[in-house]
Scaffold this motif. Structure first.
Motif, PDB file in Angstrom:
ATOM      1  N   ILE A  69      42.311   3.371  17.019  1.00 14.20           N
ATOM      2  CA  ILE A  69      41.272   2.596  16.753  1.00 14.20           C
ATOM      3  C   ILE A  69      40.826   1.629  17.996  1.00 14.20           C
ATOM      4  O   ILE A  69      39.694   1.423  18.526  1.00 14.20           O
ATOM      5  CB  ILE A  69      41.247   1.898  15.610  1.00 14.20           C
ATOM      6  CG1 ILE A  69      41.163   2.774  14.370  1.00 14.20           C
ATOM      7  CG2 ILE A  69      40.055   0.911  15.344  1.00 14.20           C
ATOM      8  CD1 ILE A  69      41.507   2.173  12.813  1.00 14.20           C
ATOM      9  N   GLU A  70      41.885   0.973  18.438  1.00 13.20           N
ATOM     10  CA  GLU A  70      41.745   0.026  19.648  1.00 13.20           C
ATOM     11  C   GLU A  70      41.554   0.799  20.828  1.00 13.20           C
ATOM     12  O   GLU A  70      40.703   0.269  21.690  1.00 13.20           O
ATOM     13  CB  GLU A  70      43.011  -0.653  19.790  1.00 13.20           C
ATOM     14  CG  GLU A  70      43.299  -1.754  18.778  1.00 13.20           C
ATOM     15  CD  GLU A  70      44.818  -2.366  18.888  1.00 13.20           C
ATOM     16  OE1 GLU A  70      45.353  -2.023  19.925  1.00 13.20           O
ATOM     17  OE2 GLU A  70      45.240  -3.068  17.977  1.00 13.20           O
ATOM     18  N   MET A  71      42.367   1.949  21.047  1.00  9.60           N
ATOM     19  CA  MET A  71      41.717   2.592  22.185  1.00  9.60           C
ATOM     20  C   MET A  71      40.355   3.207  22.109  1.00  9.60           C
ATOM     21  O   MET A  71      39.762   3.320  23.268  1.00  9.60           O
ATOM     22  CB  MET A  71      42.729   4.149  22.265  1.00  9.60           C
ATOM     23  CG  MET A  71      44.341   3.588  22.828  1.00  9.60           C
ATOM     24  SD  MET A  71      45.428   4.841  22.604  1.00  9.60           S
ATOM     25  CE  MET A  71      44.649   5.926  23.815  1.00  9.60           C
ATOM     26  N   LEU A  72      39.856   3.741  21.152  1.00  9.18           N
ATOM     27  CA  LEU A  72      38.473   4.242  20.874  1.00  9.18           C
ATOM     28  C   LEU A  72      37.508   2.870  21.307  1.00  9.18           C
ATOM     29  O   LEU A  72      36.424   3.167  21.971  1.00  9.18           O
ATOM     30  CB  LEU A  72      38.347   4.707  19.560  1.00  9.18           C
ATOM     31  CG  LEU A  72      37.025   5.358  19.359  1.00  9.18           C
ATOM     32  CD1 LEU A  72      36.640   6.292  20.393  1.00  9.18           C
ATOM     33  CD2 LEU A  72      36.959   6.045  17.852  1.00  9.18           C
ATOM     34  N   ALA A  73      38.035   1.684  20.656  1.00  8.13           N
ATOM     35  CA  ALA A  73      37.081   0.670  20.916  1.00  8.13           C
ATOM     36  C   ALA A  73      36.958   0.391  22.367  1.00  8.13           C
ATOM     37  O   ALA A  73      35.977   0.170  23.011  1.00  8.13           O
ATOM     38  CB  ALA A  73      37.477  -0.590  19.992  1.00  8.13           C
ATOM     39  N   ASN A  74      38.016   0.163  22.909  1.00 16.50           N
ATOM     40  CA  ASN A  74      38.240  -0.011  24.680  1.00 16.50           C
ATOM     41  C   ASN A  74      37.358   1.151  25.238  1.00 16.50           C
ATOM     42  O   ASN A  74      36.699   0.630  26.301  1.00 16.50           O
ATOM     43  CB  ASN A  74      39.778  -0.090  24.951  1.00 16.50           C
ATOM     44  CG  ASN A  74      40.301  -1.067  24.425  1.00 16.50           C
ATOM     45  OD1 ASN A  74      39.644  -2.403  24.074  1.00 16.50           O
ATOM     46  ND2 ASN A  74      41.615  -1.159  24.304  1.00 16.50           N
TER      47      ASN A  74
END
Length: 204
Positions: free
Chosen positions: A196-201
């Motif tokens: 989720i963090e990678m997608l947000a970034n």
């Protein structure tokens, strides 16, 4: 982990249910053929498999098998872990096993896409109609699953012999599951948060 555990882990991590089942049917980079949510589900499935297989408790469980069947132990254990989850279901879910399976199957069927592998669609239909996941609560079903898998290819013929190892070490293996599964759930959740963090970034 097998079908039931992968669906439960997907639900626990708010990951795509179909993607977490597709993990056994898709090779290579899933992002080339599937949506982000499906691809992330496939990757979570692969993470869970690799983490479980390399876990110290899995190695201990494998050591309980006879020398002749140890090479098939990881496959047999994947199926048996689903039995352990089914028999201890109330410890990991507020809903009944039947309700969870029905909701999961219905969602996957609603989300069905034409480009999904035909064998996955066929197996999922059988899984839902014949209530495979609920049947895992019975060791008779586990024996039948292993025997059916042993018939797929000649090199898997000895897989059915693993049922004796599972039965003879039943209590020990149940204890191993109770140690292993909470750790798998926690690590899967961490992996999902990283996705989720990678997608947000990526979308910033």
């Amino acid at each position: 982990m097998n079908f039931l555990a992968h669906l439960h882990i997907a639900n626990h991590c708010s990951s795509d249910l179909a993607g977490n089942l597709l993990g056994d049917f898709v090779k290579g980079d899933p992002s080339k053929h599937y949506s982000q949510s499906l691809a992330d589900g496939i990757r979570l499935h692969r993470f869970v498999d690799s983490y479980t297989d390399a876990h110290a408790i899995s190695r201990q469980a494998k050591s309980l098998f006879k020398k002749e069947t140890q090479r098939f132990a990881p496959i047999a254990l994947d199926v048996f872990w689903d039995h352990c989850l089914a028999t201890n279901w109330s410890e990991y879910s507020d809903s009944s096993l039947k309700q969870f399976c029905e909701i999961s199957h219905n969602k996957i069927s609603r989300d069905s896409e034409s480009h999904w592998p035909e064998n996955f669609v066929m197996i999922h239909q059988k899984m839902a109609q014949q209530r495979w996941l609920e049947s895992y609560e019975s060791m008779d079903s586990i024996e039948m699953v292993l025997e059916r898998m042993s018939l797929r290819r000649p090199r898997l013929a000895a897989l059915k012999e693993c049922f004796g190892d599972l039965s003879n070490n039943y209590d020990k293996l149940q204890c191993h599951f109770c140690e292993l599964y909470p750790d798998v759930l926690e690590r899967a959740l961490q992996h999902r948060k990283q996705q989720i963090e990678m997608l947000a970034n990526k979308n910033q």
